[in-house]
Design an enzyme around this catalytic site. Structure first.
Site, PDB file in Angstrom:
ATOM      1  N   SER A  37      19.463   4.108  12.144  1.00  0.00           N
ATOM      2  CA  SER A  37      19.475   2.654  12.311  1.00  0.00           C
ATOM      3  C   SER A  37      19.802   1.865  11.051  1.00  0.00           C
ATOM      4  O   SER A  37      19.982   0.650  11.111  1.00  0.00           O
ATOM      5  CB  SER A  37      18.125   2.176  12.862  1.00  0.00           C
ATOM      6  OG  SER A  37      18.021   2.544  14.218  1.00  0.00           O
ATOM      7  N   LYS A  52      15.344  -7.756   8.345  1.00  0.00           N
ATOM      8  CA  LYS A  52      15.412  -7.408   9.761  1.00  0.00           C
ATOM      9  C   LYS A  52      14.173  -7.951  10.460  1.00  0.00           C
ATOM     10  O   LYS A  52      13.064  -7.901   9.919  1.00  0.00           O
ATOM     11  CB  LYS A  52      15.489  -5.879   9.890  1.00  0.00           C
ATOM     12  CG  LYS A  52      15.643  -5.340  11.304  1.00  0.00           C
ATOM     13  CD  LYS A  52      15.773  -3.819  11.249  1.00  0.00           C
ATOM     14  CE  LYS A  52      15.915  -3.202  12.627  1.00  0.00           C
ATOM     15  NZ  LYS A  52      16.071  -1.722  12.538  1.00  0.00           N
ATOM     16  N   SER A 112      19.959   0.178  14.675  1.00  0.00           N
ATOM     17  CA  SER A 112      19.446  -1.072  15.203  1.00  0.00           C
ATOM     18  C   SER A 112      19.417  -2.200  14.173  1.00  0.00           C
ATOM     19  O   SER A 112      19.175  -3.351  14.520  1.00  0.00           O
ATOM     20  CB  SER A 112      18.021  -0.855  15.723  1.00  0.00           C
ATOM     21  OG  SER A 112      17.137  -0.517  14.653  1.00  0.00           O
TER      22      SER A 112
END
Length: 571
Positions: free
Chosen positions: A286, A182, A262
């Protein structure tokens, strides 16, 4: 930088009215007959107005996009450096590797390599081939991969050489496995942006967990998109959107289903088989949300089990990285490879587990005799959850329906507000030392965004404004944290303690907030698909540092009910 924006906008205007198009050199497959140069145009920006218009009446307000394509990312800069390597792989070679790699778990991949059917270089090229095939085609792109490690093929060759020189050497199972990160996790050689234009020049050394991965021989394949600032910026905006990467799309239904946030790119990249494993981060939901939305396995560990050093923060109280994979065994392997005591992270713990504790995910005894708490309201409202619970009962598990006590979450947003107000400046002062980084704190970030709101914050930054408006004192915040941790544990513990439960079963990220403030781990595993085709997952919640037990339970469930399906357009 302003000139670059103007050029990109001009290119977009020139494309108005054209169909979604791909460079003629990249069609459904990667060409292998032509030598590429760094000046080759592998991708062209396109007019996404038709796609945006098609979503203007979507039943979910967050999916009424303002844009899909990034206005600042040139995919040619991302994909050109490795194109020569990828172009060498023929379609025939790719198809020959397909049954050896696609959807295979790490132990199987390592077995194929030990048998000489595959090597690490071929494994990397296989995933790169898929990324180029789907991400450079504007009709299939998920806007997921936003950076690639230009040295990854050479690094794979080196691992092959080292392995051949010492065949008897014992390596961690993550050795040679391509991993995506990420883009809020510091990674040498690739900017760490958190999706924000303000951090485009944030070139930093590896985060602690990335160091651990590399020490074990993992190959960092690249960086993936995310909800900008880990979805703590705008209010009611699309999940999976960032100014840097554009709008991440769900492979089970592009522009049909949300990606979850996210860690959107981590979830979509796993669903589409773009790497062996991915790393996400979670403050509250997330990892669980995008894992569930993309039918993959995601683990939100106990806060402190994995280091947070070198990760762009929201909250030092609640943040944690975690593994996202297509199966439970790989999840345990990736978790173990990142584990380690970090003296620079005050929450880091030294665990006493055996070196290969994650193998508990393999050496399970099944579901018989396991004790699960299930939410009475979910049994009534969700037919997939209800039928899954009944199937678990038939498999020998003991089921305890319960209604949790009321647990107030007052002050939750203030934890995020005040922590980010303090933690982001600390991150920037420690890591983002490049002269090109203008921001130092939340006020300077707000000012930066306001200079070009159409490009930098098309959905606004209401949550940043909320941070500036929050006047919670340090003493008040400390009280809020203590109360919420107590309330979160009461929410789960009443049933856990009364019935001596192995885990509580939830759906997706439905109870992620309570698990977050309780600092309890949660593992989500594919449970099935709604009639619409949207994925849905079963989430196992346990007490602190019960990750091995959750993996054990998740593997038993996964083996008994193997429901995951590859997205139809990404096989």
């Amino acid at each position: 930088m302003k000139n670059i924006y103007l050029i990109l906008i001009f290119l977009l205007i020139c494309c108005v009215g054209c169909k979604n198009k791909v460079s003629p050199e990249i069609t459904d497959e990667i060409p292998n007959r032509k030598e590429a140069s760094v000046k080759d145009k592998l991708w062209e920006p396109y007019n996404d107005s038709t796609e945006v218009a098609a979503n203007k009446d979507h039943e979910k307000g967050r999916m009424r996009y303002k844009l899909i394509q990034s206005k600042v990312l040139d995919k040619n800069e991302v994909f050109n450096p490795l194109y020569k390597e990828v172009a060498k792989m023929s379609e025939e070679k790719y198809n020959a590797l397909l049954p050896l790699i696609l959807e295979q778990d790490i132990p199987s991949l390592q077995e194929h390599i030990n048998e000489g059917k595959l090597n690490y270089e071929e494994l990397v090229l296989f995933y790169l081939y898929r990324i180029y095939k789907y991400e450079l085609n504007n009709e299939t792109t998920l806007n997921t991969v936003i950076a690639l490690n230009e040295n990854v093929v050479d690094e794979a060759r080196k691992l092959d050489e080292l392995r051949n020189e010492s065949k008897t050497a014992s390596h961690h199972p993550i050795y040679g496995m391509p991993v995506l990160l990420k883009d809020n996790i510091n990674t040498e050689g690739m900017a760490t942006t958190a999706g924000s234009i303000a951090l485009l020049g944030n070139d930093v050394a590896d985060a602690f967990i990335v160091q651990r991965l590399k020490e074990h021989g993992a190959l960092i394949l690249g960086k993936v998109n995310l909800s900008e600032w880990a979805y703590f910026m705008c209010s009611g905006c699309p999940v999976g959107y960032s100014a840097v990467g554009g709008q991440t799309l769900n492979p089970y239904g592009r522009r049909v289903f949300e990606t979850g946030g996210s860690s959107s790119g981590s979830g979509t990249s796993m669903a589409a088989n773009f790497a062996v494993a991915a790393v996400g981060t979670e403050t509250s939901g997330s990892i669980l949300s995008p894992s569930s939305q993309n039918s993959v396995v995601g683990l939100k560990p106990t806060v402190g089990l994995l280091s947070r050093s070198g990760i762009v923060p929201i909250s030092s109280t609640l943040d944690t990285p975690g593994p996202m994979t297509r199966n439970v065994v790989d999840n345990g392997i990736l978790l173990d490879a990142m584990r380690g005591f970090d003296e620079t992270d005050d929450a880091s713990v030294q665990t006493d587990w055996e070196m290969e504790w994650y193998k508990a995910a393999e050496d399970y005894t099944g579901l018989k005799g396991k004790r699960f708490g299930v939410f009475e309201d979910l049994l009534e409202s969700d037919s997939i959850y209800n039928s899954t619970v009944e199937a678990l009962r038939n498999a020998g598990a003991t089921i305890f329906p319960f209604t949790p006590p009321e647990a107030k979450m007052d002050g939750f947003i203030s934890i995020l507000n005040i922590d980010m107000k303090n933690d982001l400046p600390n991150y920037l002062a420690t890591y983002a030392k490049n002269k090109g980084i203008e921001i130092k704190d939340i006020p300077s970030l707000v000012a930066f965004n306001n200079k070009d709101s159409l490009i930098r914050i098309p959905y606004g930054h209401a949550l940043f404004e909320g941070i500036l408006a929050d006047t919670t004192t340090a003493e008040e915040l400390n009280t809020i944290k203590k109360n919420l941790e107590k309330n979160g544990r009461i929410f789960f513990n009443e049933a856990m303690n009364k019935h001596r439960l192995d885990a509580i079963l939830s759906i997706n990220n439905y109870h992620a907030g309570y698990a977050a403030v309780a600092k309890y781990p949660a593992l989500t595993v594919p449970m099935g698909y709604k009639p619409s085709g949207e994925p849905i997952s079963l989430t196992f919640i346990g007490k602190q540092y019960q990750e091995a037990k959750l993996l054990h339970l998740g593997k038993a469930y996964e083996d008994a009910f193997p429901v995951r399906k590859i997205p139809a357009d990404y096989k």
